[in-house]
Scaffold this motif. Structure first.
Motif, PDB file in Angstrom:
ATOM      1  N   UNK A  73       0.810  -1.227   0.000  1.00 19.43           N
ATOM      2  CA  UNK A  73       0.000   0.000   0.000  1.00 19.43           C
ATOM      3  C   UNK A  73       0.844   1.279   0.000  1.00 19.43           C
ATOM      4  N   UNK A  74       2.124   1.180   0.319  1.00 21.50           N
ATOM      5  CA  UNK A  74       2.918   2.416   0.315  1.00 21.50           C
ATOM      6  C   UNK A  74       3.078   2.961  -1.102  1.00 21.50           C
ATOM      7  N   UNK A 121       2.649   6.729  -2.299  1.00 22.20           N
ATOM      8  CA  UNK A 121       3.520   7.469  -3.210  1.00 22.20           C
ATOM      9  C   UNK A 121       2.683   8.236  -4.219  1.00 22.20           C
ATOM     10  N   UNK A 122       1.600   7.593  -4.714  1.00 22.34           N
ATOM     11  CA  UNK A 122       0.735   8.273  -5.678  1.00 22.34           C
ATOM     12  C   UNK A 122       0.060   9.477  -5.042  1.00 22.34           C
ATOM     13  N   UNK A 143      -5.902   7.543  -6.433  1.00 26.85           N
ATOM     14  CA  UNK A 143      -4.771   6.633  -6.264  1.00 26.85           C
ATOM     15  C   UNK A 143      -5.242   5.198  -6.355  1.00 26.85           C
ATOM     16  N   UNK A 144      -6.382   4.914  -5.754  1.00 28.81           N
ATOM     17  CA  UNK A 144      -6.906   3.559  -5.794  1.00 28.81           C
ATOM     18  C   UNK A 144      -7.203   3.127  -7.229  1.00 28.81           C
ATOM     19  N   UNK A 145      -7.814   4.032  -7.994  1.00 33.79           N
ATOM     20  CA  UNK A 145      -8.210   3.677  -9.353  1.00 33.79           C
ATOM     21  C   UNK A 145      -7.019   3.577 -10.295  1.00 33.79           C
ATOM     22  N   UNK A 146      -6.075   4.514 -10.106  1.00 30.79           N
ATOM     23  CA  UNK A 146      -4.989   4.576 -11.089  1.00 30.79           C
ATOM     24  C   UNK A 146      -3.801   3.692 -10.739  1.00 30.79           C
ATOM     25  N   UNK A 147      -3.648   3.378  -9.450  1.00 30.04           N
ATOM     26  CA  UNK A 147      -2.460   2.609  -9.054  1.00 30.04           C
ATOM     27  C   UNK A 147      -2.841   1.208  -8.583  1.00 30.04           C
ATOM     28  N   UNK A 170      -5.825  -0.562  -8.614  1.00 29.56           N
ATOM     29  CA  UNK A 170      -6.605  -1.438  -9.496  1.00 29.56           C
ATOM     30  C   UNK A 170      -5.768  -2.045 -10.627  1.00 29.56           C
ATOM     31  N   UNK A 171      -4.950  -1.248 -11.325  1.00 24.49           N
ATOM     32  CA  UNK A 171      -4.118  -1.870 -12.367  1.00 24.49           C
ATOM     33  C   UNK A 171      -3.160  -2.910 -11.790  1.00 24.49           C
ATOM     34  N   UNK A 172      -2.663  -2.636 -10.555  1.00 26.09           N
ATOM     35  CA  UNK A 172      -1.685  -3.559  -9.976  1.00 26.09           C
ATOM     36  C   UNK A 172      -2.313  -4.907  -9.636  1.00 26.09           C
ATOM     37  N   UNK A 173      -3.611  -4.908  -9.286  1.00 22.28           N
ATOM     38  CA  UNK A 173      -4.229  -6.196  -8.940  1.00 22.28           C
ATOM     39  C   UNK A 173      -5.129  -6.687 -10.067  1.00 22.28           C
ATOM     40  N   UNK A 174      -4.895  -6.170 -11.275  1.00 26.19           N
ATOM     41  CA  UNK A 174      -5.811  -6.514 -12.375  1.00 26.19           C
ATOM     42  C   UNK A 174      -5.859  -8.015 -12.646  1.00 26.19           C
TER      43      UNK A 174
END
Lengths: 278, 362, 266
Positions: free
Chosen positions: C165-166, C170-171, C181-185, C187-191
């Motif tokens: 989550x850090x 950062x975002x 941050x949740x949508x852009x960082x 969500x893609x990371x756990x896609x």
């Protein structure tokens, strides 16, 4: 892990759990509780449904069938799954990948399609009977469907992947050097198997066995298609009571017994294996 | 002629196109502590695995007391081994782990009891019989593994980097224990490590492995004082290499010429060198002296001091030769130059003639 | 050396043999239905006396089969979307939330996976009788959502646990709002987790039989219900044809999943 910037307020995040929580409360907890409560209120308040269930030979026979089939299925799948999982863990990875693809294909193929295949294969004029007759093992076609033999075969077929995959995970994690050490210590293959590999694989066998047993106890589709009405299992009893006889009290009571046994075994599984993993 | 106790005879092992070991030839005496020293991938572990029977050699033979053991499966070789990773049987207690080799040999209960007790006592773990391996430290686990490997009195004990998972302090403690156990039992030990200090501390003799071959076999002092190859010189102890042109080779003595005109004569030469080829001079930082005056021809060089760092009991001096190569010198505390030397000084390094070695450079 | 295939000696052949027999046991019934679906024997004689496509013709000529398949796909698609959305929120709560009883809640969310489906089916059937939801699309969706949700939660929270989550912090330091941050960082990371959850949820609904039998009405039924009712009447080869198409779908999905995994590892 916690984010530094989003302050750790007590209770934060609970809101996000709400949709799932409400959904499960409304359409899982309340309906199941309702069903169970009907077992002591219908047709009249009291425990007479349980008395009937546990007091009559017909119903006890159904519970016996359920445990017998589940036990047999568990035993047979374990006996097949151990050597298979072991082989998969040490085979050249290309060969193992082919076997895995077959396991996954069978797992993901529609349950009814697979059961249909066994209904056709096991019928009186089916391929299995004809092969057995051609090889001279039997003279007359044997009854393989509409009895517990068919149910057991069909269920072993369905449950095998659920035993192989966890067992594979456990065996794959065993350090080969431990078995090299056993060999250098003087252990023959048989001794190394009995004294080292089997004990180390036991958690996997036990956890796979519990899972297969629990799943088998409540299985409905395969027993009702391959078993016929004369050899009912508990899940079929529940459906029959509710759907054909509209006897919600008896259905609820049978469901309650099944639920208690399932949850008890599940709790045992958690205690035995989750605790160790942490 | 009597045959050697353990003879590793021309072992070669290939995996496809990769040659893991090539012509490994070694004779080991009974009761000897022999270390295979080398970087990872140098073939030392492969040789050990072939001894253990985990791998079969492509060519060559291994004979114990004159008899080939290659056809004997691992479990009948009677060899003891301590592994790099912890290999105690996790489902068995310490006592049962040590008893395991005796149980599979169908020893009597009484024999098992006395031997297990004796083996645990040897590794100083008396009374640990009922502990489970998971509840022990790494050092303790490896000592149990040692007891398990020794309990059936194997003719050879193999140790494959047994201390590499431990921290430095613990490592030294167990090195001492291993030495004591070797002296106490007299067992023949083959020990694999990539740590030169560990090798020097433990072994009677060291076989230095590089790229699947043995570069040199000898005692620690031998390897340090007269390395046979650049690799050995570089791997054992600190060393500086000064590359120059080979002007002449005669009777194993070389004359080297450097870019600024410096000529060094009468240097002991290793390897075949052709006149006009390249060669390098090897010096040990702690075997070089610093002085105002030049020494005898062939054992002295003029240098310029670039840096001096005080390190407590010694000072590290960086100097530069006339042709621009760096040279490191270690001055012990109390050396007359220690306080006075400083950056920019023009001085001379000097050494004993037998401390310099020349190697052909490929 | 039991964990070294090359050093197993004769045991190697025994193990390989058992493995091969097991693979045949799993594979042959599937190949068998595929073969039968092209055989011209109504009595499912094997090997078939001749080959035909008439069972596929019968399958596609009967509008009820197509309709059932369409209903199944529609329900599975809705279940997939809802299961991933609700599962994502629940996973965020379970992995990131700070409240008492998170472990208990997690256990609770997973119970529908453990209970026999029969119990859930009968209980929901009774409840839906009162609410008038039996035989409706909503009823189907709710029923399948209950059993698909635990799988979505397991998959998504598994992906979330491995995400630090850090990075989200950062975002936020870069100027993004917490939700941005949740949508852009995040969500893609756990896609990949969301994707697996979607596939799981779709397949669970698509293949589900027991709940569907209870929810179905003569006018609204899914493909498995249609197979089930047909099976109970007779073992017609039309079912073999339908099953073969289902197997084909499985193979296509498995190959797609394998390709996606390969693409990801590159």
């Amino acid at each position: 892990m916690l984010s530094f910037l989003t302050p750790a307020r007590r209770g934060s995040g609970l809101g996000m759990a709400m949709p799932a929580l409400l959904l499960l409360l409304a359409f899982f907890v309340i309906p199941v509780a309702g069903l169970l409560s009907r077992s002591v209120t219908e047709p009249v308040a009291g425990l007479q449904n349980y008395e009937t269930l546990l007091g009559s030979a017909t119903y006890l026979r159904i519970f016996f069938n359920t445990f017998l089939v589940s036990g047999l299925v568990t035993l047979i799948t374990a006996l097949i799954a151990f050597p298979v999982a072991w082989a998969l863990a040490i085979m050249p990875s290309r060969v193992a990948a082919v076997v895995f693809a077959i396991i996954l294909l069978s797992m993901w193929t529609n349950l009814l399609a697979r059961t249909y295949a066994w209904m056709v294969l096991l019928q009186q004029t089916g391929l299995v009977n004809r092969i057995l007759m051609a090889t001279g093992i039997i003279d007359q076609p044997v009854q393989l469907t509409n009895n517990l033999v068919g149910v057991t075969i069909g269920m072993v077929y369905i449950m095998l992947p659920f035993m192989i995959l966890p067992l594979y995970g456990v065996i794959k994690k065993i350090d080969p050097a431990i078995l090299q050490a056993a060999a250098l210590c003087g252990a023959t293959k048989g001794q190394a198997l009995r004294r080292v590999l089997l004990p180390l694989a036991t958690p996997g066998i036990a956890s796979g066995a519990l899972m297969v047993f629990v799943m088998s106890l409540g299985y409905f589709v395969t027993p009702s298609l391959l078993g016929g009405t004369a050899n009912m299992m508990v899940a079929e009893l529940i459906v029959q009571q509710v759907q054909s006889l509209l006897n919600w009290g008896m259905g609820g009571a049978a469901a309650f017994i099944l639920l208690v046994v399932t949850l008890a075994l599940y709790a045992l599984q958690l205690r035995l294996f989750e605790g160790r993993a942490r | 002629m009597t045959s050697p106790y353990l003879h590793i005879n021309g072992i070669r092992k290939t995996f496809g196109d990769v040659v893991a070991t090539d012509h490994v030839e070694l004779e080991i005496g009974e009761g000897e502590f022999m270390t295979f020293l080398g970087p990872s991938g140098s073939g030392k572990s492969t040789t050990l695995y072939i001894l253990a029977g985990f791998q079969d050699p492509t060519a060559g033979d291994i004979r114990l007391r004159g008899k080939s053991i290659l056809q004997t499966p691992s479990h009948k070789r009677n060899i003891g081994m301590v592994f790099q990773r912890y290999t105690l049987f996790p489902h068995l207690s310490v006592g049962e782990n040590v008893a395991f080799p005796l149980r599979v040999r169908r020893a009597s209960q009484a024999e098992i009891a006395t031997k297990v007790k004796r083996a645990l006592s040897l590794v100083r773990l008396d009374g640990f019989e009922d502990r489970m391996p998971a509840n022990m430290s790494g050092g303790q686990q490896q000592r149990v593994a040692l007891a398990r490997a020794l309990v059936y009195d194997p003719p050879v004990l193999l140790m494959d980097e047994p201390l590499s998972a431990l921290d430095k302090k613990l490592r030294e403690e167990i090195q001492y224990e291993i030495r004591r156990i070797h002296q106490q039992t007299g067992v023949t030990i083959l020990y694999v490590t990539h740590d030169q200090e560990e090798a020097l501390r433990l072994s009677d003799r060291i076989a230095v492995f590089n790229r699947g071959r043995i570069e040199q076999v000898g005692t620690g002092p031998e390897l340090y004082a007269s390395p046979a190859t650049h690799f050995v010189a570089d791997f054992i102890g600190d060393s500086a290499f000064l590359t120059g042109e080979l002007a002449e080779v005669k009777n194993g003595r070389a004359t080297l010429r450097y870019a600024d005109g410096t000529v060094l004569t009468d240097v002991p030469m290793h390897g075949v060198g052709a006149r006009g080829g390249k060669a390098e001079l090897m010096l040990r930082p702690e075997r070089i002296d610093l002085s105002d005056a030049a020494g005898p021809q062939g054992a002295s060089l003029p240098v310029t001091i670039e840096d001096v760092t005080f390190l407590g009991n010694n000072s590290a001096v960086t100097a530069r030769t006339g042709w621009g190569d760096p040279l490191y010198i270690r001055l012990n505390f109390g050396h007359p130059m220690m306080g006075s030397v400083s950056r920019g000084d023009r001085l001379h390094v000097r050494w004993q003639p037998q401390d310099a070695h020349a190697f052909t450079k490929e | 050396m039991l964990m070294n295939f090359d050093k197993l000696g004769a045991w190697r052949w025994i193990l390989s043999g058992i493995c091969a027999l097991m693979a045949l046991f799993l594979l042959l019934p599937i190949l068998f239905i595929v073969a039968l679906s092209f055989g011209n024997s109504r009595w499912l004689i094997f090997p078939p006396p001749g080959w035909t496509l008439k069972w596929y013709g019968e399958l596609f000529a009967d509008p009820r089969w197509l309709q059932a398949a369409f209903t199944s796909a529609k329900i599975a698609a809705i279940v997939m979307v809802l299961s991933v959305a609700i599962g994502l929120l629940a996973s965020l709560a379970l992995v990131r939330g700070r409240f008492r009883g998170r472990a208990v809640l997690r256990g609770f969310f997973l119970t529908p996976m453990v209970l026999p489906v029969v119990i859930i089916a009968v209980a929901l059937y009774a409840a839906f009788l009162r609410l008038g939801l039996n035989g409706t699309l909503v009823g189907f969706v709710i029923a399948h959502l209950i059993v698909a949700l635990p799988f979505a939660i397991i998959t998504i929270s598994g992906a979330l646990e491995t995400f630090d989550p850090s990075i989200e912090d950062a975002a936020i330091l870069c100027g993004a709002s917490p939700w941005e941050a949740r949508f852009r960082v995040t969500l893609p990371a756990i896609s990949h987790g969301l994707f697996s959850a979607a596939i799981f949820s779709f397949l669970i609904s698509w293949d589900e039989v027991v709940l569907a039998i209870f929810m179905a009405s003569p006018t609204l039924q899914t493909l498995p219900v249609k197979v089930w009712t047909t099976l109970r009447q007779d073992l017609t080869p039309v079912i073999a044809a339908a099953s073969t198409l289902l197997v084909l779908l499985t193979v296509v999905l498995m190959i797609a999943a394998a390709l996606i995994r390969k693409g990801k590892s590159r």
